[in-house]
Design a protein around this motif. Sequence first.
Motif, PDB file in Angstrom:
ATOM      1  N   ALA A  92       0.840  -1.208   0.000  1.00 56.48           N
ATOM      2  CA  ALA A  92       0.000   0.000   0.000  1.00 56.48           C
ATOM      3  C   ALA A  92       0.870   1.252   0.000  1.00 56.48           C
ATOM      4  O   ALA A  92       0.626   2.203  -0.757  1.00 56.48           O
ATOM      5  N   PHE A  93       1.903   1.258   0.842  1.00 56.68           N
ATOM      6  CA  PHE A  93       2.810   2.406   0.882  1.00 56.68           C
ATOM      7  C   PHE A  93       3.553   2.546  -0.437  1.00 56.68           C
ATOM      8  O   PHE A  93       3.657   3.648  -0.998  1.00 56.68           O
ATOM      9  N   ALA A  94       4.060   1.441  -0.968  1.00 59.04           N
ATOM     10  CA  ALA A  94       4.804   1.488  -2.228  1.00 59.04           C
ATOM     11  C   ALA A  94       3.928   2.003  -3.364  1.00 59.04           C
ATOM     12  O   ALA A  94       4.358   2.855  -4.150  1.00 59.04           O
ATOM     13  N   GLN A  95       2.693   1.518  -3.460  1.00 55.90           N
ATOM     14  CA  GLN A  95       1.786   1.978  -4.510  1.00 55.90           C
ATOM     15  C   GLN A  95       1.537   3.483  -4.398  1.00 55.90           C
ATOM     16  O   GLN A  95       1.608   4.214  -5.390  1.00 55.90           O
ATOM     17  N   ALA A  96       1.255   3.958  -3.195  1.00 60.85           N
ATOM     18  CA  ALA A  96       0.982   5.390  -3.007  1.00 60.85           C
ATOM     19  C   ALA A  96       2.225   6.231  -3.283  1.00 60.85           C
ATOM     20  O   ALA A  96       2.142   7.280  -3.923  1.00 60.85           O
ATOM     21  N   THR A 111      11.692   1.824  -8.742  1.00 65.48           N
ATOM     22  CA  THR A 111      11.270   0.473  -8.385  1.00 65.48           C
ATOM     23  C   THR A 111      11.132   0.377  -6.873  1.00 65.48           C
ATOM     24  O   THR A 111      11.962   0.924  -6.149  1.00 65.48           O
ATOM     25  N   ALA A 112      10.092  -0.314  -6.436  1.00 65.11           N
ATOM     26  CA  ALA A 112       9.910  -0.565  -5.008  1.00 65.11           C
ATOM     27  C   ALA A 112      10.259  -2.009  -4.701  1.00 65.11           C
ATOM     28  O   ALA A 112      10.047  -2.896  -5.534  1.00 65.11           O
ATOM     29  N   ARG A 113      10.771  -2.227  -3.521  1.00 63.15           N
ATOM     30  CA  ARG A 113      10.985  -3.587  -3.032  1.00 63.15           C
ATOM     31  C   ARG A 113      10.356  -3.683  -1.651  1.00 63.15           C
ATOM     32  O   ARG A 113      10.692  -2.920  -0.752  1.00 63.15           O
ATOM     33  N   VAL A 114       9.426  -4.606  -1.527  1.00 66.43           N
ATOM     34  CA  VAL A 114       8.752  -4.877  -0.265  1.00 66.43           C
ATOM     35  C   VAL A 114       9.076  -6.319   0.095  1.00 66.43           C
ATOM     36  O   VAL A 114       8.954  -7.209  -0.751  1.00 66.43           O
TER      37      VAL A 114
END
Length: 147
Positions: A92-96, A111-114
């Motif tokens: 959710a944080f990465a998308q926002a 790019t996000a890494r979760v």
Amino acid sequence: MSAEAARILGSRRLPAVTASDLVWPDVIDDGWVVVDGAVLLAAWFRSYHGDRSRFRTTTDYELAVNGRGIHDLDLTGTGEARVRALLRRGVAFAQAALDKQRHQLPGVIVTARVSAASVLLDPSQFTGYVTFCSRPIDVQDEIAVSL
């Protein structure tokens, strides 16, 4: 997203985000800055105290400044339920954050890494982490889980 992460989350993209999913809304509101070629979350850059010269690459610096453990002190679930909650918060944080970045810096790819993984000293417990970089991270999946 890894197949295991998608299985645990139930989807490759969160269909609905709740207030409890979205951590650090003030960080998202502050947006992004570019400093010496590094794409950074502005709020986290202001609070970061690492020495830029100690990082060999811009990507290494971005990963350090943009990375945080996912809030979990209020979570009571264990095992896969805890992993699901950590991944939901991270995604959710990465998308926002990425939505904000695309509007603010449209010519930049971030790019996000979760991730969620067991705690070293207590493998029955899990913790989560989220970070960003302006170049793809050299891993197979952007969102992963290690059970």
